[in-house]
Design a protein around this motif. Structure first.
Motif, PDB file in Angstrom:
ATOM      1  N   LYS A 288      -9.778   5.786   1.590  1.00 53.26           N
ATOM      2  CA  LYS A 288     -10.576   6.622   2.486  1.00 53.26           C
ATOM      3  C   LYS A 288     -11.704   7.326   1.731  1.00 53.26           C
ATOM      4  O   LYS A 288     -12.845   7.387   2.205  1.00 53.26           O
ATOM      5  CB  LYS A 288      -9.676   7.644   3.170  1.00 53.26           C
ATOM      6  CG  LYS A 288     -10.386   8.517   4.200  1.00 53.26           C
ATOM      7  CD  LYS A 288      -9.406   9.456   4.889  1.00 53.26           C
ATOM      8  CE  LYS A 288     -10.121  10.325   5.920  1.00 53.26           C
ATOM      9  NZ  LYS A 288      -9.149  11.238   6.616  1.00 53.26           N
ATOM     10  N   ALA A 289     -11.376   7.839   0.539  1.00 56.71           N
ATOM     11  CA  ALA A 289     -12.376   8.546  -0.259  1.00 56.71           C
ATOM     12  C   ALA A 289     -13.476   7.595  -0.742  1.00 56.71           C
ATOM     13  O   ALA A 289     -14.664   7.944  -0.737  1.00 56.71           O
ATOM     14  CB  ALA A 289     -11.703   9.229  -1.448  1.00 56.71           C
ATOM     15  N   LEU A 290     -13.084   6.387  -1.174  1.00 60.66           N
ATOM     16  CA  LEU A 290     -14.067   5.406  -1.632  1.00 60.66           C
ATOM     17  C   LEU A 290     -14.991   4.981  -0.499  1.00 60.66           C
ATOM     18  O   LEU A 290     -16.213   4.872  -0.673  1.00 60.66           O
ATOM     19  CB  LEU A 290     -13.360   4.190  -2.221  1.00 60.66           C
ATOM     20  CG  LEU A 290     -12.729   4.384  -3.598  1.00 60.66           C
ATOM     21  CD1 LEU A 290     -11.771   3.238  -3.911  1.00 60.66           C
ATOM     22  CD2 LEU A 290     -13.803   4.481  -4.688  1.00 60.66           C
TER      23      LEU A 290
ATOM     24  N   ILE B  84      -6.134  -3.475  -0.975  1.00 62.74           N
ATOM     25  CA  ILE B  84      -6.995  -3.804  -2.112  1.00 62.74           C
ATOM     26  C   ILE B  84      -6.905  -2.706  -3.158  1.00 62.74           C
ATOM     27  O   ILE B  84      -6.781  -2.966  -4.362  1.00 62.74           O
ATOM     28  CB  ILE B  84      -8.452  -4.001  -1.663  1.00 62.74           C
ATOM     29  CG1 ILE B  84      -8.578  -5.296  -0.844  1.00 62.74           C
ATOM     30  CG2 ILE B  84      -9.407  -4.025  -2.861  1.00 62.74           C
ATOM     31  CD1 ILE B  84      -9.944  -5.501  -0.218  1.00 62.74           C
ATOM     32  N   VAL B  85      -6.945  -1.464  -2.724  1.00 66.13           N
ATOM     33  CA  VAL B  85      -6.887  -0.327  -3.648  1.00 66.13           C
ATOM     34  C   VAL B  85      -5.539  -0.275  -4.365  1.00 66.13           C
ATOM     35  O   VAL B  85      -5.473   0.038  -5.559  1.00 66.13           O
ATOM     36  CB  VAL B  85      -7.178   0.994  -2.907  1.00 66.13           C
ATOM     37  CG1 VAL B  85      -6.818   2.198  -3.764  1.00 66.13           C
ATOM     38  CG2 VAL B  85      -8.658   1.061  -2.531  1.00 66.13           C
ATOM     39  N   TYR B  86      -4.456  -0.603  -3.655  1.00 66.50           N
ATOM     40  CA  TYR B  86      -3.148  -0.598  -4.325  1.00 66.50           C
ATOM     41  C   TYR B  86      -3.105  -1.652  -5.425  1.00 66.50           C
ATOM     42  O   TYR B  86      -2.623  -1.390  -6.538  1.00 66.50           O
ATOM     43  CB  TYR B  86      -2.017  -0.832  -3.323  1.00 66.50           C
ATOM     44  CG  TYR B  86      -0.657  -0.644  -3.955  1.00 66.50           C
ATOM     45  CD1 TYR B  86      -0.160   0.634  -4.199  1.00 66.50           C
ATOM     46  CD2 TYR B  86       0.115  -1.743  -4.354  1.00 66.50           C
ATOM     47  CE1 TYR B  86       1.073   0.820  -4.807  1.00 66.50           C
ATOM     48  CE2 TYR B  86       1.347  -1.555  -4.966  1.00 66.50           C
ATOM     49  CZ  TYR B  86       1.822  -0.283  -5.186  1.00 66.50           C
ATOM     50  OH  TYR B  86       3.040  -0.098  -5.810  1.00 66.50           O
TER      51      TYR B  86
ATOM     52  N   GLU C 273       0.853  -1.184   0.000  1.00 64.93           N
ATOM     53  CA  GLU C 273       0.000   0.000   0.000  1.00 64.93           C
ATOM     54  C   GLU C 273       0.888   1.232   0.000  1.00 64.93           C
ATOM     55  O   GLU C 273       2.086   1.156   0.292  1.00 64.93           O
ATOM     56  CB  GLU C 273      -0.944   0.018   1.201  1.00 64.93           C
ATOM     57  CG  GLU C 273      -0.244   0.088   2.548  1.00 64.93           C
ATOM     58  CD  GLU C 273      -1.221   0.141   3.708  1.00 64.93           C
ATOM     59  OE1 GLU C 273      -1.316   1.205   4.355  1.00 64.93           O
ATOM     60  OE2 GLU C 273      -1.899  -0.873   3.958  1.00 64.93           O
ATOM     61  N   THR C 274       0.308   2.370  -0.361  1.00 73.55           N
ATOM     62  CA  THR C 274       1.041   3.631  -0.400  1.00 73.55           C
ATOM     63  C   THR C 274       0.156   4.732   0.159  1.00 73.55           C
ATOM     64  O   THR C 274      -1.028   4.524   0.436  1.00 73.55           O
ATOM     65  CB  THR C 274       1.430   4.010  -1.843  1.00 73.55           C
ATOM     66  OG1 THR C 274       0.214   4.174  -2.610  1.00 73.55           O
ATOM     67  CG2 THR C 274       2.316   2.958  -2.496  1.00 73.55           C
ATOM     68  N   GLU C 275       0.717   5.909   0.288  1.00 70.25           N
ATOM     69  CA  GLU C 275      -0.066   7.051   0.768  1.00 70.25           C
ATOM     70  C   GLU C 275      -1.227   7.337  -0.182  1.00 70.25           C
ATOM     71  O   GLU C 275      -2.339   7.659   0.254  1.00 70.25           O
ATOM     72  CB  GLU C 275       0.822   8.290   0.895  1.00 70.25           C
ATOM     73  CG  GLU C 275       0.106   9.508   1.451  1.00 70.25           C
ATOM     74  CD  GLU C 275      -0.473   9.292   2.846  1.00 70.25           C
ATOM     75  OE1 GLU C 275      -1.500   9.934   3.155  1.00 70.25           O
ATOM     76  OE2 GLU C 275       0.085   8.481   3.619  1.00 70.25           O
TER      77      GLU C 275
END
Length: 209
Positions: free
Chosen positions: A158-160, A172-174, A149-151
């Motif tokens: 967080k936005a999703l 998951i997003v990364y 993961e990254t910043e």
């Protein structure tokens, strides 16, 4: 220690993760890391990455057509109307991963997607804005250099979640960002690194350095 590259019979060095599975290799060569701009396709991939949680991607890839059939071609407008009876039917569908929490999150995510679409400029723009509309280029030479993961993935996650999406944690997003070409995470020695680096983001924007 392995660098994470595998030399294949065709002479191409590839990232380690697809191994030699033909389906997985084809996915690596034609989809992974290629910038995706289509709203619906991005929704589909995000949902499938959520279903992957706790599993390997090849498990999901082998069931992708089953998922598409079960979830109305991943058309958010149709999924948003799924009710309790449809959820129960999906829980009996052996063509997908039968996880109630993930199924129900898919429906909530469809409604969140539609809300983003309604206020414009669309889901693709919403996501690509996190990388300023340009694929990020990474320079990892070994698998150990690739983060989970990254910043940026934490901010996107967080936005999703704030929009109402489920199963979209930073890891998951990364993985999602890697898959849809928001960043080019092919190892530098992989035969797909340079071709993916030349691909534009939305609106023809070139890759970010």
């Amino acid at each position: 220690m392995s660098t994470g590259l595998i030399l294949h019979p065709d002479g191409c060095q590839r990232c380690w993760w697809p191994g030699t599975d033909p389906l997985y290799v084809a996915y690596h060569d034609t989809e992974w890391g290629v910038p995706e701009h289509d709203d619906r396709a991005l929704y589909e991939k995000l949902i499938l990455d959520g279903f992957q949680a706790g599993l390997s991607w090849i498990t999901i890839l082998r069931r992708r057509e089953g998922f598409r059939r079960a979830f109305a071609g991943f058309e958010p407008e149709a999924i948003a109307r799924f009710g309790p009876e449809r959820v129960e039917a999906l829980m009996q569908d052996t063509g997908i991963i039968r996880n109630r929490a993930k199924i129900e999150a898919t429906i909530r995510s469809a409604r969140a997607y539609l809300a983003i679409q309604e206020r414009g400029p669309g889901f693709s723009a919403f996501l690509w804005d996190f990388v300023d509309g340009r694929p990020l280029q990474t320079t990892a030479e070994t698998r150990a250099e690739i983060p989970t993961e990254t910043e940026i993935s934490r901010k996107m996650s967080k936005a999703l979640k704030a929009e109402g999406f489920g199963f979209c944690g930073p890891t998951i997003v990364y993985a999602f960002m890697q898959a849809v070409g928001m960043l080019n995470d092919h190892l530098v020695g992989c035969c797909r690194h340079t071709p993916c680096a030349a691909l534009p983001g939305p609106g023809g924007l070139g890759a970010a350095p």
